[in-house]
Design an enzyme around this catalytic site. Structure first.
Site, short mmCIF file in Angstrom:
data_model
loop_
_atom_site.label_atom_id
_atom_site.label_comp_id
_atom_site.label_asym_id
_atom_site.label_seq_id
_atom_site.Cartn_x
_atom_site.Cartn_y
_atom_site.Cartn_z
N TYR A 24 0.80 -1.23 0.00
CA TYR A 24 0.00 0.00 0.00
C TYR A 24 0.83 1.28 0.00
O TYR A 24 0.27 2.37 -0.06
CB TYR A 24 -0.96 0.00 1.20
CG TYR A 24 -1.93 -1.16 1.17
CD1 TYR A 24 -2.85 -1.28 0.13
CD2 TYR A 24 -1.93 -2.15 2.14
CE1 TYR A 24 -3.73 -2.34 0.06
CE2 TYR A 24 -2.80 -3.23 2.09
CZ TYR A 24 -3.70 -3.31 1.05
OH TYR A 24 -4.58 -4.37 0.98
N ALA A 78 -11.65 -3.71 2.35
CA ALA A 78 -12.05 -5.13 2.38
C ALA A 78 -13.53 -5.33 2.08
O ALA A 78 -13.94 -6.39 1.58
CB ALA A 78 -11.70 -5.73 3.74
N HIS A 81 -15.14 -6.66 -1.34
CA HIS A 81 -15.31 -8.06 -1.71
C HIS A 81 -16.47 -8.74 -0.99
O HIS A 81 -16.75 -9.90 -1.26
CB HIS A 81 -14.00 -8.81 -1.44
CG HIS A 81 -12.78 -8.01 -1.81
ND1 HIS A 81 -12.52 -7.66 -3.11
CD2 HIS A 81 -11.79 -7.44 -1.06
CE1 HIS A 81 -11.40 -6.93 -3.15
NE2 HIS A 81 -10.94 -6.78 -1.91
N ASP A 88 -25.67 -1.80 -2.25
CA ASP A 88 -27.07 -1.38 -2.34
C ASP A 88 -27.24 0.10 -1.98
O ASP A 88 -28.05 0.80 -2.57
CB ASP A 88 -27.95 -2.24 -1.42
CG ASP A 88 -28.18 -3.64 -1.99
OD1 ASP A 88 -27.77 -3.90 -3.14
OD2 ASP A 88 -28.76 -4.48 -1.27
N GLU A 99 -15.00 4.20 -7.72
CA GLU A 99 -14.34 3.26 -6.79
C GLU A 99 -12.84 3.33 -7.03
O GLU A 99 -12.40 3.35 -8.18
CB GLU A 99 -14.86 1.84 -7.10
CG GLU A 99 -14.20 0.72 -6.34
CD GLU A 99 -14.57 -0.65 -6.95
OE1 GLU A 99 -15.18 -0.71 -8.04
OE2 GLU A 99 -14.21 -1.66 -6.32
N HIS A 101 -8.83 1.84 -5.69
CA HIS A 101 -8.00 0.94 -4.88
C HIS A 101 -6.54 1.28 -5.12
O HIS A 101 -6.14 1.54 -6.27
CB HIS A 101 -8.22 -0.53 -5.28
CG HIS A 101 -9.62 -0.98 -5.07
ND1 HIS A 101 -10.12 -1.27 -3.83
CD2 HIS A 101 -10.63 -1.15 -5.95
CE1 HIS A 101 -11.38 -1.62 -3.95
NE2 HIS A 101 -11.73 -1.55 -5.23
N LEU A 102 -5.77 1.25 -4.06
CA LEU A 102 -4.33 1.48 -4.19
C LEU A 102 -3.68 0.34 -4.98
O LEU A 102 -2.87 0.57 -5.88
CB LEU A 102 -3.70 1.56 -2.79
CG LEU A 102 -4.21 2.71 -1.91
CD1 LEU A 102 -4.17 2.31 -0.45
CD2 LEU A 102 -3.39 3.95 -2.16
N SER A 103 -4.04 -0.88 -4.61
CA SER A 103 -3.41 -2.04 -5.23
C SER A 103 -4.26 -2.55 -6.40
O SER A 103 -5.44 -2.20 -6.52
CB SER A 103 -3.25 -3.16 -4.18
OG SER A 103 -4.52 -3.59 -3.72
N ARG A 112 -9.85 -11.47 -3.59
CA ARG A 112 -9.95 -10.04 -3.92
C ARG A 112 -10.37 -9.80 -5.37
O ARG A 112 -10.49 -8.67 -5.81
CB ARG A 112 -8.60 -9.34 -3.69
CG ARG A 112 -8.17 -9.34 -2.24
CD ARG A 112 -6.89 -8.53 -2.05
NE ARG A 112 -6.19 -8.99 -0.87
CZ ARG A 112 -6.42 -8.56 0.38
NH1 ARG A 112 -7.31 -7.62 0.60
NH2 ARG A 112 -5.75 -9.05 1.40
C1 DQA Z 1 -7.75 -2.08 -1.12
C2 DQA Z 1 -7.75 -3.52 -1.62
C3 DQA Z 1 -8.58 -4.41 -0.72
O1 DQA Z 1 -8.57 -5.76 -1.19
C4 DQA Z 1 -8.06 -4.41 0.69
O2 DQA Z 1 -8.88 -5.16 1.55
C5 DQA Z 1 -7.84 -3.03 1.23
C6 DQA Z 1 -7.32 -1.99 0.34
C7 DQA Z 1 -6.77 -1.19 -1.92
O3 DQA Z 1 -6.90 0.04 -1.83
O4 DQA Z 1 -5.89 -1.69 -2.61
O5 DQA Z 1 -8.01 -2.78 2.41
O6 DQA Z 1 -9.04 -1.53 -1.27
#
Ligand code: DQA
Length: 146
Positions: A24, A78, A81, A88, A99, A101-103, A112
């Site tokens: 991260y 998290a 997932h 909803d 949306e 996500h860092l990863s 994931r």
């Molecule tokens: C996340 C990816 C999710 O799988 C993980 O549970 C996170 C961070 C990300 O920003 O990469 O907490 O949302």
């Protein structure tokens, strides 16, 4: 009336900086938020930023967006997932959501690989580290200003 955007950071993102930095990065949530505020200022939008480790609280934040905000930027962490409730709430809110996500969740563990949120988001930015947030915010502002 100025455009208002709600930013929600999901569970454990309060730990950024020290949480699994190999995945991260070393940037803290505070630093991310400062940069998001800078972008918002340049683009003349108002940002309200929340972080929560609790699913129901995140649902409540989203439910309140209807009256107050024109867009939602969310890293559901998290709950991406697992949470039908957050999905909803986004669907019901009828405001555009991006949306982030860092990863790259698709290059990680199998659990994931499913996002319950992506189908109700206008778009998803992932895999670019903290830049995912900044690109996501720019894209959301473009979308709203159209
Ligand atoms: C996340 C990816 C999710 O799988 C993980 O549970 C996170 C961070 C990300 O920003 O990469 O907490 O949302």
């Amino acid at each position: 009336m100025s455009t208002r955007i709600l930013v929600i950071h999901g569970p454990n993102l309060n730990l950024l900086g020290t949480r699994e930095p190999g995945i991260y990065g070393k940037t803290t949530l505070k630093q991310i938020n400062l940069e998001l505020k800078k972008i918002a200022k340049n683009r003349k939008v108002i940002l309200v930023i929340k972080q929560s480790n609790h699913e129901g609280e995140i649902v409540d934040f989203i439910t309140k967006t209807k009256l107050k905000y024109q867009g939602l930027l969310i890293n559901p962490a998290a709950y991406t997932h697992t949470s039908v409730a957050i999905r909803d709430a986004i669907s019901a809110s009828n405001i555009p959501a991006v949306e982030v996500h860092l990863s790259n969740i698709y290059s990680r563990e199998d659990f994931r690989h499913t996002s319950l949120i992506s189908p109700v988001a206008k778009g998803t930015v992932l895999g670019f580290g903290v830049k995912s947030y900044f690109l996501g915010l720019e894209a959301l502002i473009d979308l709203i200003s159209k």
